[in-house]
Scaffold this motif. Structure first.
Motif, PDB file in Angstrom:
ATOM      1  N   THR A 149      32.976  87.245-117.006  1.00 61.12           N
ATOM      2  CA  THR A 149      31.820  86.479-117.485  1.00 61.12           C
ATOM      3  C   THR A 149      30.939  86.095-116.307  1.00 61.12           C
ATOM      4  N   VAL A 150      31.590  85.664-115.254  1.00 58.09           N
ATOM      5  CA  VAL A 150      30.880  85.208-114.060  1.00 58.09           C
ATOM      6  C   VAL A 150      30.920  86.308-113.016  1.00 58.09           C
ATOM      7  N   GLY A 151      29.815  86.472-112.308  1.00 57.77           N
ATOM      8  CA  GLY A 151      29.817  87.421-111.192  1.00 57.77           C
ATOM      9  C   GLY A 151      29.164  88.735-111.520  1.00 57.77           C
ATOM     10  N   GLY A 152      28.529  88.820-112.697  1.00 57.67           N
ATOM     11  CA  GLY A 152      27.811  90.030-113.051  1.00 57.67           C
ATOM     12  C   GLY A 152      26.427  90.015-112.443  1.00 57.67           C
ATOM     13  N   ASP A 153      25.511  90.719-113.087  1.00 60.35           N
ATOM     14  CA  ASP A 153      24.146  90.777-112.588  1.00 60.35           C
ATOM     15  C   ASP A 153      23.542  89.380-112.549  1.00 60.35           C
ATOM     16  N   ASP A 154      22.547  89.251-111.708  1.00 61.74           N
ATOM     17  CA  ASP A 154      21.875  87.990-111.529  1.00 61.74           C
ATOM     18  C   ASP A 154      20.822  87.790-112.616  1.00 61.74           C
TER      19      ASP A 154
ATOM     20  N   ALA B  91      26.918  81.342-116.182  1.00 62.26           N
ATOM     21  CA  ALA B  91      27.620  82.192-115.216  1.00 62.26           C
ATOM     22  C   ALA B  91      26.888  82.174-113.869  1.00 62.26           C
ATOM     23  N   ASN B  92      25.564  82.235-113.923  1.00 64.55           N
ATOM     24  CA  ASN B  92      24.784  82.180-112.685  1.00 64.55           C
ATOM     25  C   ASN B  92      25.033  80.870-111.955  1.00 64.55           C
ATOM     26  N   SER B  95      28.317  80.892-110.258  1.00 65.53           N
ATOM     27  CA  SER B  95      28.266  81.649-109.001  1.00 65.53           C
ATOM     28  C   SER B  95      27.574  80.827-107.909  1.00 65.53           C
ATOM     29  N   GLN B 197      20.189  83.397-108.441  1.00 65.64           N
ATOM     30  CA  GLN B 197      21.248  82.533-107.918  1.00 65.64           C
ATOM     31  C   GLN B 197      20.850  81.989-106.547  1.00 65.64           C
TER      32      GLN B 197
END
Ligand SMILES: [Cu+2]
Lengths: 171, 216
Positions: A149-154, B91-92, B95, B197
């Motif tokens: 879920t986290v860490g994919g495209d921005d 999610a962003n 991160s 981000q």
């Protein structure tokens, strides 16, 4: 001078038509689909699929539907932001245009295949099959990777490379 | 950030803009810093943090003003059964929290306020929030209360679509994240959908001690 028999003309046309149909069939392969992924859903009932659909050839194509065993229903969606700043998803009943010579990118915050009524829990590392149906190219089944879920495209999708470059000033 | 890093950051931001120009995106353009050096979009009128008590994703009461008093606070309004924009924002931000030292993140609140309290019970929110940074707080309450809260913040109201045959419905919700500053507990900046981000990271670092401290 001999006159050409109408029957001969008809026959010639028929042959030509069959020939054309053959050509079409040969051309009408589905476009290449790469990088199909679903972020591990944070909610149990819905998920999105992103992917890159390659050049469909000079005639273009349209993604008209999709299906999978992992969800009850699959729709083609686009996330849009209205003038008042409200985000919502629109179902694309006419399908997703796959531009000739270009293809199309399904990405976060934009076009996506939406899975509704998930019947299988999708967890990071899983892989499932999704069949995409193109108007001209017919059906193609691709493997979809369930990614974290986290860490994919921005942000707006597809610019993580840019972000990494920009992100260097953070250290 | 040191003074010498600034031209570099600007150059990199410029490069990013050039790269961005080459492709289509569903998100906003790269943010540009205002005179205060902050990348967030300044609100025309800063808005006071509403006086409201909601329920957090553990089922505990959450007094918005008391719990976030004098701290940099980000608020996003969305719903858990939202597969695209909501989880990507969260999610962003997760991160971004991973990139920042805990000395900074410990002083920042990230709130996810549901626009769909009928489905988003504390339990449902607990499941959703479990995918993101464990310090983020999911909030629910009465729909009226939440709509009032959003109206107070000049945000568009949630838009409920007709349920389908299975009873599933989608909800239109604001696309941006609001930032309340430590200085005066007012919302001063908005971060549109598509905020990078790195831009969040820059601003959170700059604003954690307040806008006054961030002035160049
Ligand atoms: Cu959707």
């Amino acid at each position: 001078m001999t006159r050409v028999s109408p029957w001969l003309v008809a026959l010639a046309l028929l042959v030509a038509a069959v020939g054309c149909a053959d050509d079409d069939a040969a051309e009408a392969a589905p476009p290449e689909v790469t990088g199909a992924e679903t972020p591990e859903p944070a909610a149990p009932d819905v998920a999105a699929v992103y992917a890159t659909i390659g050049d469909p050839g000079p005639d273009g194509d349209t993604l008209v539907g999709a299906s999978t065993d992992v969800a009850e229903r699959v729709e083609l969606h686009e996330s849009v932001i209205d003038d008042d700043g409200s985000a919502r998803m629109v179902e694309l009943e006419d399908g997703i245009d796959v531009a000739a010579g270009e293809g199309v990118v399904l990405e976060r915050g934009g076009l996506h295949v939406m899975l509704m009524g998930l019947e299988t829990e999708l967890a990071e590392g899983d892989r499932y099959e999704l069949t995409l149906e193109f108007e001209r190219g017919g059906e193609v089944t691709v493997d979809v990777d369930v990614v974290p879920t986290v860490g994919g495209d921005d942000g707006g999708g597809g610019h993580d490379g840019q972000d990494e470059a920009h992100g260097d000033d953070d250290g | 950030m040191t003074m010498t890093a600034r031209p570099l950051a600007l150059a990199l931001a410029g490069l990013g803009l050039l790269l961005l120009a080459g492709c289509e995106t569903g998100g906003a353009d790269a943010l540009e810093a205002g005179q205060d050096g902050i990348l967030g979009v300044p609100l025309e009128e800063p808005v006071a943090k509403p006086d409201v008590v909601l329920t957090d994703h553990h089922g505990e009461p959450f007094d918005l003003r008391a719990e976030t008093d004098g701290e940099l606070t980000l608020a996003f309004f969305g719903y858990a059964s939202c597969p695209d924009i909501c989880p990507v924002h969260m999610a962003n931000l997760t991160s971004v929290f991973d990139r920042l030292p805990s000395t900074v993140t410990d002083r920042i609140n990230v709130l996810f306020v549901t626009t769909d309290p009928a489905r988003d019970t504390p339990e449902a929110l607990e499941g959703f929030m479990g995918s993101f940074d464990s310090d983020f707080v999911g909030l629910t309450g009465d729909l009226d209360e939440i709509v009032d809260l959003m109206t107070e913040l000049n945000l568009p109201r949630p838009v409920f679509e007709e349920p389908d045959d299975d009873g599933f419905y989608e909800v239109g919700h604001p696309a941006q994240v609001l930032a309340f500053l430590p200085d005066d507990d007012h919302a001063h900046y908005a971060y549109p959908w598509g905020t990078r981000q790195s831009d969040f990271t820059h601003d959170l670092r700059a604003l954690v001690d307040g806008a006054a401290a961030a002035r160049p």
